[in-house]
Design a protein around this motif. Sequence first.
Motif, PDB file in Angstrom:
ATOM      1  N   SER A 180       0.828  -1.215   0.000  1.00  9.74           N
ATOM      2  CA  SER A 180       0.000   0.000   0.000  1.00  9.74           C
ATOM      3  C   SER A 180       0.863   1.266   0.000  1.00  9.74           C
ATOM      4  O   SER A 180       0.356   2.348  -0.258  1.00  9.74           O
ATOM      5  N   VAL A 181       2.148   1.154   0.288  1.00 12.30           N
ATOM      6  CA  VAL A 181       3.049   2.310   0.173  1.00 12.30           C
ATOM      7  C   VAL A 181       4.049   2.068  -0.952  1.00 12.30           C
ATOM      8  O   VAL A 181       4.403   0.919  -1.223  1.00 12.30           O
ATOM      9  N   PRO A 182       4.531   3.141  -1.576  1.00 13.46           N
ATOM     10  CA  PRO A 182       5.600   2.965  -2.564  1.00 13.46           C
ATOM     11  C   PRO A 182       6.924   2.763  -1.841  1.00 13.46           C
ATOM     12  O   PRO A 182       7.016   2.966  -0.630  1.00 13.46           O
ATOM     13  N   SER A 183       7.922   2.371  -2.587  1.00 12.48           N
ATOM     14  CA  SER A 183       9.250   2.226  -1.979  1.00 12.48           C
ATOM     15  C   SER A 183      10.296   2.403  -3.074  1.00 12.48           C
ATOM     16  O   SER A 183      10.159   1.827  -4.168  1.00 12.48           O
TER      17      SER A 183
ATOM     18  N   LEU B 141      14.824   6.597   4.963  1.00 13.91           N
ATOM     19  CA  LEU B 141      14.062   7.589   5.739  1.00 13.91           C
ATOM     20  C   LEU B 141      12.770   7.975   5.013  1.00 13.91           C
ATOM     21  O   LEU B 141      11.696   8.055   5.620  1.00 13.91           O
ATOM     22  N   MET B 142      12.877   8.227   3.703  1.00 12.73           N
ATOM     23  CA  MET B 142      11.667   8.638   2.972  1.00 12.73           C
ATOM     24  C   MET B 142      10.638   7.512   2.937  1.00 12.73           C
ATOM     25  O   MET B 142       9.439   7.747   3.102  1.00 12.73           O
ATOM     26  N   ASP B 143      11.104   6.284   2.710  1.00 13.87           N
ATOM     27  CA  ASP B 143      10.169   5.153   2.716  1.00 13.87           C
ATOM     28  C   ASP B 143       9.450   5.064   4.064  1.00 13.87           C
ATOM     29  O   ASP B 143       8.245   4.813   4.124  1.00 13.87           O
TER      30      ASP B 143
ATOM     31  N   ARG C 180      -0.716   3.157  -6.814  1.00 16.92           N
ATOM     32  CA  ARG C 180       0.376   2.535  -7.573  1.00 16.92           C
ATOM     33  C   ARG C 180       1.200   3.653  -8.182  1.00 16.92           C
ATOM     34  O   ARG C 180       0.692   4.761  -8.370  1.00 16.92           O
ATOM     35  N   SER C 181       2.465   3.375  -8.514  1.00 19.43           N
ATOM     36  CA  SER C 181       3.260   4.363  -9.247  1.00 19.43           C
ATOM     37  C   SER C 181       2.936   4.234 -10.723  1.00 19.43           C
ATOM     38  O   SER C 181       2.919   3.121 -11.252  1.00 19.43           O
ATOM     39  N   HIS C 182       2.670   5.366 -11.375  1.00 21.33           N
ATOM     40  CA  HIS C 182       2.369   5.360 -12.811  1.00 21.33           C
ATOM     41  C   HIS C 182       3.388   6.231 -13.533  1.00 21.33           C
ATOM     42  O   HIS C 182       3.714   7.323 -13.075  1.00 21.33           O
ATOM     43  N   ARG C 183       3.842   5.715 -14.667  1.00 21.79           N
ATOM     44  CA  ARG C 183       4.840   6.477 -15.441  1.00 21.79           C
ATOM     45  C   ARG C 183       4.387   6.726 -16.872  1.00 21.79           C
ATOM     46  O   ARG C 183       4.980   7.544 -17.568  1.00 21.79           O
ATOM     47  N   ASN C 184       3.380   6.003 -17.313  1.00 19.08           N
ATOM     48  CA  ASN C 184       2.927   6.153 -18.712  1.00 19.08           C
ATOM     49  C   ASN C 184       1.924   7.304 -18.824  1.00 19.08           C
ATOM     50  O   ASN C 184       0.753   7.126 -19.099  1.00 19.08           O
TER      51      ASN C 184
ATOM     52  N   ILE D 101       0.760  13.107  -1.539  1.00 17.68           N
ATOM     53  CA  ILE D 101       0.622  13.403  -2.972  1.00 17.68           C
ATOM     54  C   ILE D 101       0.152  12.148  -3.715  1.00 17.68           C
ATOM     55  O   ILE D 101      -0.763  12.211  -4.540  1.00 17.68           O
ATOM     56  N   TYR D 102       0.763  11.018  -3.406  1.00 19.24           N
ATOM     57  CA  TYR D 102       0.338   9.762  -4.056  1.00 19.24           C
ATOM     58  C   TYR D 102      -1.160   9.525  -3.833  1.00 19.24           C
ATOM     59  O   TYR D 102      -1.902   9.188  -4.754  1.00 19.24           O
ATOM     60  N   LEU D 103      -1.592   9.669  -2.579  1.00 19.08           N
ATOM     61  CA  LEU D 103      -2.992   9.357  -2.263  1.00 19.08           C
ATOM     62  C   LEU D 103      -3.935  10.369  -2.913  1.00 19.08           C
ATOM     63  O   LEU D 103      -4.982   9.996  -3.456  1.00 19.08           O
TER      64      LEU D 103
ATOM     65  N   GLY E 152      13.423   9.663  -6.624  1.00 22.25           N
ATOM     66  CA  GLY E 152      14.571   9.885  -5.743  1.00 22.25           C
ATOM     67  C   GLY E 152      15.857   9.919  -6.531  1.00 22.25           C
ATOM     68  O   GLY E 152      16.903  10.287  -6.014  1.00 22.25           O
ATOM     69  N   ALA E 153      15.762   9.519  -7.802  1.00 28.07           N
ATOM     70  CA  ALA E 153      16.972   9.425  -8.636  1.00 28.07           C
ATOM     71  C   ALA E 153      17.198  10.745  -9.350  1.00 28.07           C
ATOM     72  O   ALA E 153      16.507  11.051 -10.327  1.00 28.07           O
ATOM     73  N   PHE E 154      18.093  11.544  -8.842  1.00 33.97           N
ATOM     74  CA  PHE E 154      18.473  12.781  -9.533  1.00 33.97           C
ATOM     75  C   PHE E 154      19.883  13.156  -9.113  1.00 33.97           C
ATOM     76  O   PHE E 154      20.385  12.687  -8.085  1.00 33.97           O
TER      77      PHE E 154
HETATM   78  C1  FMN Z   1      11.462   7.669  -2.136  1.00 34.47           C
HETATM   79  C2  FMN Z   1      11.052   7.081  -3.472  1.00 34.47           C
HETATM   80  C3  FMN Z   1      11.839   7.317  -4.596  1.00 34.47           C
HETATM   81  C4  FMN Z   1      11.473   6.766  -5.839  1.00 34.47           C
HETATM   82  N1  FMN Z   1      12.244   7.046  -6.948  1.00 34.47           N
HETATM   83  C5  FMN Z   1      11.853   6.596  -8.170  1.00 34.47           C
HETATM   84  C6  FMN Z   1      12.571   6.982  -9.351  1.00 34.47           C
HETATM   85  O1  FMN Z   1      13.540   7.729  -9.293  1.00 34.47           O
HETATM   86  N2  FMN Z   1      12.118   6.529 -10.546  1.00 34.47           N
HETATM   87  C7  FMN Z   1      11.018   5.723 -10.653  1.00 34.47           C
HETATM   88  O2  FMN Z   1      10.656   5.353 -11.768  1.00 34.47           O
HETATM   89  N3  FMN Z   1      10.310   5.347  -9.546  1.00 34.47           N
HETATM   90  C8  FMN Z   1      10.693   5.770  -8.315  1.00 34.47           C
HETATM   91  N4  FMN Z   1       9.963   5.446  -7.198  1.00 34.47           N
HETATM   92  C9  FMN Z   1       8.767   4.586  -7.305  1.00 34.47           C
HETATM   93  C10 FMN Z   1       9.093   3.115  -6.946  1.00 34.47           C
HETATM   94  O3  FMN Z   1       9.827   2.536  -7.999  1.00 34.47           O
HETATM   95  C11 FMN Z   1       7.791   2.347  -6.705  1.00 34.47           C
HETATM   96  O4  FMN Z   1       7.191   2.847  -5.540  1.00 34.47           O
HETATM   97  C12 FMN Z   1       8.027   0.851  -6.507  1.00 34.47           C
HETATM   98  O5  FMN Z   1       8.462   0.259  -7.701  1.00 34.47           O
HETATM   99  C13 FMN Z   1       6.761   0.128  -6.037  1.00 34.47           C
HETATM  100  O6  FMN Z   1       5.715   0.294  -6.951  1.00 34.47           O
HETATM  101  P1  FMN Z   1       4.333   0.948  -6.554  1.00 34.47           P
HETATM  102  O7  FMN Z   1       4.606   2.356  -6.106  1.00 34.47           O
HETATM  103  O8  FMN Z   1       3.498   0.884  -7.788  1.00 34.47           O
HETATM  104  O9  FMN Z   1       3.718   0.145  -5.440  1.00 34.47           O
HETATM  105  C14 FMN Z   1      10.303   5.964  -5.945  1.00 34.47           C
HETATM  106  C15 FMN Z   1       9.524   5.737  -4.809  1.00 34.47           C
HETATM  107  C16 FMN Z   1       9.884   6.294  -3.594  1.00 34.47           C
HETATM  108  C17 FMN Z   1       9.025   6.052  -2.384  1.00 34.47           C
END
Ligand code: FMN
Length: 502
Positions: A84-87, A171-173, A313-317, A438-440, A453-455
């Motif tokens: 339920s949380v991203p990571s 820490l952020m997670d 969920r995380s969405h990129r598309n 923000i996610y919610l 987090g990647a920058f």
């Molecule tokens: C602190 C943090 C940094 C993240 N950095 C990236 C990133 O730089 N690029 C990316 O595509 N996703 C990033 N994510 C998203 C994670 O990849 C994603 O949460 C994980 O794959 C789990 O998928 P879900 O969010 O759909 O449950 C980040 C998530 C968190 C919490």
Amino acid sequence: MPAGGLNWSALPKSYKFYEGRPPLLLPRDFHFPDIPLYGLYAGESKGTSGDKQPDTTILSEILFLSYGLTARRRAVGEDFFFRSVPSAGALYPSEIYVGAWNVEGIPSGLYHFDTTRHALILLRKGDFQNVLDFEEVSRPPVSGKGVSFYISGIFFRSSWKYRKRAYRYVLMDAGHLIENLVLALKAYEITPLVSLDFKDEQASVLMGVDPMKEVCLAHVHFPGRGTPRKRRPASLSPLPSDIVNASTVSAKEIVFPEILDIHRSGNTLKRNVSPHGAMKDLLGIRVNQWEGLPRPPAETPGTSFTRTALNRRSHRNFIPEPLAPEVFACLMDLLASAATQQGDPPFESLLSLGFLAHAVEGLQTGFYLVDAGRRSFGRVRIGSFADPMASICLNQEWLKNAAVHFLFMTHTATLDRTWGPRGYRYAMIAAGRLGQAIYLACTALELGCCGIGAFYDGEARNFSGSRPFVSGGRRVYPALHHILIPIRFPIPPASGGNSAFY
Ligand SMILES: Cc1cc2nc3c(=O)[nH]c(=O)nc-3n(C[C@H](O)[C@H](O)[C@H](O)COP(=O)(O)O)c2cc1C
């Protein structure tokens, strides 16, 4: 990411197991409450600490909403579970421990929450409610009942991939998880106390973790109702080695001394802290004119917190389509509420919230700062920053389609001056908490969103346009730490493989 790729033979285990310790299975016939996410942030939860006590059913639901396995994907013949949380990197460094102090249906003690079996594993019998308190931190006196949640972070789960940079992700997670947990508690009319100040070494002993590998990062607590009693903290004995060894998540673990150093340097509390005001005023980023945040429509989206938590969920598309003004107004309104609800230390003293508007109807493309307390925002610069931002974020090209990027900025030397090295922990956890909001919010508004987090730190710092300034004789720069990007991405209701619980 290390040069030469990842060492897959050292891949850390995502779950903790305690061999030979019987699970107390939690009920799984969930009946989640239907409380709108917006209502929770608008303070419509009526509970105060001690008003309600969870039984096993409520505790089970709170734990599932906070950190449950909400989606499954089959990859190379194996099941992978999302939560339920991203990571960052889907590595899930956080663990939850539960102190159940005289709760009905659960023998008093300290438990580990086993997400795979949705169970509690008893680690220590007895009542240890106030063993972690610093003498100088005043807390309400404890009564006989109560529940504590301790959130830990296992360093190697993240440093396997991110090496010493992993500390900020751990820490952020943890921050994302804390926000989910606080909202889940509020959904059951329980308002918890979140404390980032506790005795680190005592916490490791209490939870039976190996402090070289796993550390406690937060204590989320609500004392029960009843006659308050001032009690001497119970004395703690170390837990057996089979429990402590469970902090080892790979046979080929590497300890990064930089991570241990930065964490341990924050072990003590700085006394007599004099607050430094809002972080936004200290970054040297100039806003020409502030204006009120757009007001959300009277009918804010009614999506329940539980639905958003389970479907997040995380969405990129992303699709290149602008955000409608009323959607943007709802998003900003919720963020301002979420930021101002974080206290001790307040969000605005730790971080400055900015955003890059790339495609918002009626808003000039540019870089803006937000003053959450005054519910206002102001433009820093006009211009389209989609391309440079994608390249700053390690050339993640898909970012170019984002309608808005949120930036969390801080000045590490000021954190240090005010709180000592523990200030960095506070700021990164606060970033994670707002990131979860923000996610919610995006999920409720049917927008896509992804944490970044990647920058490149240096490039991100230069981009923010802040002036270098002098601290302790050295020129230092504000650091930009976390970015989240929502954009229009219609999510079909309760779909995307998320509706089943695991
Ligand atoms: C602190 C943090 C940094 C993240 N950095 C990236 C990133 O730089 N690029 C990316 O595509 N996703 C990033 N994510 C998203 C994670 O990849 C994603 O949460 C994980 O794959 C789990 O998928 P879900 O969010 O759909 O449950 C980040 C998530 C968190 C919490």
